[in-house]
Scaffold this motif. Structure first.
Motif, PDB file in Angstrom:
ATOM      1  N   TYR A   1      12.422  65.892  40.934  1.00 35.05           N
ATOM      2  CA  TYR A   1      11.932  65.144  39.782  1.00 35.05           C
ATOM      3  C   TYR A   1      10.419  65.203  39.870  1.00 35.05           C
ATOM      4  CZ  TYR A   1      12.022  61.553  36.169  1.00 35.05           C
ATOM      5  OH  TYR A   1      11.902  60.863  34.986  1.00 35.05           O
ATOM      6  N   ARG A   2       9.767  65.713  38.837  1.00 37.82           N
ATOM      7  CA  ARG A   2       8.321  65.899  38.875  1.00 37.82           C
ATOM      8  C   ARG A   2       7.608  64.658  38.336  1.00 37.82           C
ATOM      9  NH1 ARG A   2       4.575  70.441  35.915  1.00 37.82           N
ATOM     10  NH2 ARG A   2       2.694  69.821  36.999  1.00 37.82           N
ATOM     11  N   ILE A   3       6.617  64.192  39.086  1.00 41.26           N
ATOM     12  CA  ILE A   3       5.757  63.108  38.635  1.00 41.26           C
ATOM     13  C   ILE A   3       4.306  63.507  38.881  1.00 41.26           C
ATOM     14  CG2 ILE A   3       7.517  61.346  39.097  1.00 41.26           C
ATOM     15  CD1 ILE A   3       5.869  60.486  41.525  1.00 41.26           C
ATOM     16  N   THR A   4       3.383  62.797  38.252  1.00 37.01           N
ATOM     17  CA  THR A   4       1.956  63.044  38.447  1.00 37.01           C
ATOM     18  C   THR A   4       1.336  61.828  39.107  1.00 37.01           C
ATOM     19  OG1 THR A   4       1.863  64.460  36.492  1.00 37.01           O
ATOM     20  CG2 THR A   4      -0.230  63.590  37.319  1.00 37.01           C
ATOM     21  N   ARG A   5       0.651  62.062  40.188  1.00 39.51           N
ATOM     22  CA  ARG A   5      -0.043  61.003  40.917  1.00 39.51           C
ATOM     23  C   ARG A   5      -1.513  60.986  40.497  1.00 39.51           C
ATOM     24  NH1 ARG A   5      -2.141  61.384  46.945  1.00 39.51           N
ATOM     25  NH2 ARG A   5      -2.588  59.189  47.352  1.00 39.51           N
ATOM     26  N   ILE A   6      -2.071  59.780  40.345  1.00 39.69           N
ATOM     27  CA  ILE A   6      -3.500  59.602  40.125  1.00 39.69           C
ATOM     28  C   ILE A   6      -4.013  58.771  41.301  1.00 39.69           C
ATOM     29  CG2 ILE A   6      -5.298  58.681  38.609  1.00 39.69           C
ATOM     30  CD1 ILE A   6      -3.234  58.928  36.295  1.00 39.69           C
TER      31      ILE A   6
ATOM     32  N   GLN B   1      -2.528  64.746  41.083  1.00 37.38           N
ATOM     33  CA  GLN B   1      -1.748  65.520  42.051  1.00 37.38           C
ATOM     34  C   GLN B   1      -0.317  65.596  41.525  1.00 37.38           C
ATOM     35  OE1 GLN B   1      -1.230  63.689  45.894  1.00 37.38           O
ATOM     36  NE2 GLN B   1      -0.493  65.574  46.825  1.00 37.38           N
ATOM     37  N   ASP B   2       0.212  66.810  41.426  1.00 37.51           N
ATOM     38  CA  ASP B   2       1.598  66.990  41.000  1.00 37.51           C
ATOM     39  C   ASP B   2       2.511  66.823  42.202  1.00 37.51           C
ATOM     40  OD1 ASP B   2       0.892  67.580  38.334  1.00 37.51           O
ATOM     41  OD2 ASP B   2       0.430  69.644  38.898  1.00 37.51           O
ATOM     42  N   LEU B   3       3.515  65.968  42.070  1.00 37.02           N
ATOM     43  CA  LEU B   3       4.463  65.706  43.145  1.00 37.02           C
ATOM     44  C   LEU B   3       5.863  66.095  42.709  1.00 37.02           C
ATOM     45  CD1 LEU B   3       3.317  62.125  44.243  1.00 37.02           C
ATOM     46  CD2 LEU B   3       2.669  64.307  45.273  1.00 37.02           C
ATOM     47  N   GLU B   4       6.662  66.570  43.638  1.00 35.21           N
ATOM     48  CA  GLU B   4       8.068  66.875  43.408  1.00 35.21           C
ATOM     49  C   GLU B   4       8.884  65.951  44.304  1.00 35.21           C
ATOM     50  OE1 GLU B   4       9.392  69.277  41.342  1.00 35.21           O
ATOM     51  OE2 GLU B   4       7.434  69.981  40.640  1.00 35.21           O
ATOM     52  N   ILE B   5       9.644  65.050  43.691  1.00 32.62           N
ATOM     53  CA  ILE B   5      10.481  64.108  44.429  1.00 32.62           C
ATOM     54  C   ILE B   5      11.832  64.780  44.670  1.00 32.62           C
ATOM     55  CG2 ILE B   5      11.539  61.810  44.417  1.00 32.62           C
ATOM     56  CD1 ILE B   5       8.410  61.824  44.336  1.00 32.62           C
TER      57      ILE B   5
ATOM     58  N   VAL C   1     -11.612  65.751  34.536  1.00 34.34           N
ATOM     59  CA  VAL C   1     -10.371  66.506  34.344  1.00 34.34           C
ATOM     60  C   VAL C   1      -9.474  65.688  33.415  1.00 34.34           C
ATOM     61  CG1 VAL C   1      -8.350  67.530  35.455  1.00 34.34           C
ATOM     62  CG2 VAL C   1     -10.581  67.570  36.611  1.00 34.34           C
ATOM     63  N   VAL C   2      -8.921  66.337  32.380  1.00 29.93           N
ATOM     64  CA  VAL C   2      -8.126  65.643  31.373  1.00 29.93           C
ATOM     65  C   VAL C   2      -6.724  66.241  31.339  1.00 29.93           C
ATOM     66  CG1 VAL C   2      -7.899  65.169  28.896  1.00 29.93           C
ATOM     67  CG2 VAL C   2     -10.170  65.167  29.971  1.00 29.93           C
ATOM     68  N   ARG C   3      -5.718  65.357  31.273  1.00 32.39           N
ATOM     69  CA  ARG C   3      -4.327  65.781  31.099  1.00 32.39           C
ATOM     70  C   ARG C   3      -3.680  64.900  30.042  1.00 32.39           C
ATOM     71  NH1 ARG C   3      -1.208  67.113  36.756  1.00 32.39           N
ATOM     72  NH2 ARG C   3      -2.721  68.556  37.628  1.00 32.39           N
ATOM     73  N   ARG C   4      -2.666  65.475  29.383  1.00 41.44           N
ATOM     74  CA  ARG C   4      -1.884  64.747  28.381  1.00 41.44           C
ATOM     75  C   ARG C   4      -0.479  64.514  28.913  1.00 41.44           C
ATOM     76  NH1 ARG C   4      -3.436  66.964  22.430  1.00 41.44           N
ATOM     77  NH2 ARG C   4      -5.656  66.461  22.587  1.00 41.44           N
TER      78      ARG C   4
ATOM     79  N   VAL D   1       6.527  60.358  34.133  1.00 41.64           N
ATOM     80  CA  VAL D   1       6.280  59.261  35.063  1.00 41.64           C
ATOM     81  C   VAL D   1       4.995  59.543  35.822  1.00 41.64           C
ATOM     82  CG1 VAL D   1       7.153  57.997  37.079  1.00 41.64           C
ATOM     83  CG2 VAL D   1       8.742  58.780  35.297  1.00 41.64           C
ATOM     84  N   LEU D   2       4.150  58.514  35.906  1.00 40.51           N
ATOM     85  CA  LEU D   2       2.901  58.591  36.656  1.00 40.51           C
ATOM     86  C   LEU D   2       2.994  57.669  37.858  1.00 40.51           C
ATOM     87  CD1 LEU D   2       0.470  58.157  33.629  1.00 40.51           C
ATOM     88  CD2 LEU D   2       1.229  60.305  34.653  1.00 40.51           C
TER      89      LEU D   2
END
Length: 122
Positions: free
Chosen positions: A4-9, A20-24, A81-84, A90-91
């Motif tokens: 499950y992919r989430i993005t960490r700030i 940071q892209d994380l894979e759970i 750095v900008v992301r949408r 999920v962040l």
């Protein structure tokens, strides 16, 4: 392996925020699908923001997951750095110190999200 992919700030030692892209990892649980291991959580907070939501640089009030239910947001780190992000994403927001991040709605509509607070990290 399913993930499950989430993005960490998070904030680095200098206080700058980063993505940071994380894979759970998920385990096959048969007919109910694929599940991660449990995460100890604190509170669940439901939120709506108005269509003009544009929150200048700020730190997260707590370590928390944010599940985006609808709409679309743009998040900018302190380094520009900008992301949408959109519905269903999920962040993991952990920049509780440092320079923080900026977030704003990209659609002229009320947006809903769910915050799941986490215990402070060591």
């Amino acid at each position: 392996m399913e993930t499950y992919r989430i993005t960490r700030i998070y904030a680095d030692a200098a206080g700058d925020s980063h993505f940071q892209d994380l894979e759970i990892p998920l385990q096959d649980s048969g007919p109910i699908g694929f599940l991660s291991t449990g995460v100890t959580a604190g509170q669940v907070i439901f939120r709506k923001v108005n269509e003009g939501y544009d929150y200048d640089f700020h730190r997260a009030p707590a370590r928390q997951y944010i599940a985006l239910m609808d709409g679309e947001i743009e998040i900018e780190t302190s380094l520009g750095v900008v992301r949408r992000f959109g519905p269903g994403e999920v962040l993991l927001v952990e920049d509780t110190r440092g320079k923080g991040h900026r977030s704003r709605n990209l659609q002229a509509a009320v947006r809903q999200s769910i915050f799941i607070t986490l215990p402070p990290s060591d």
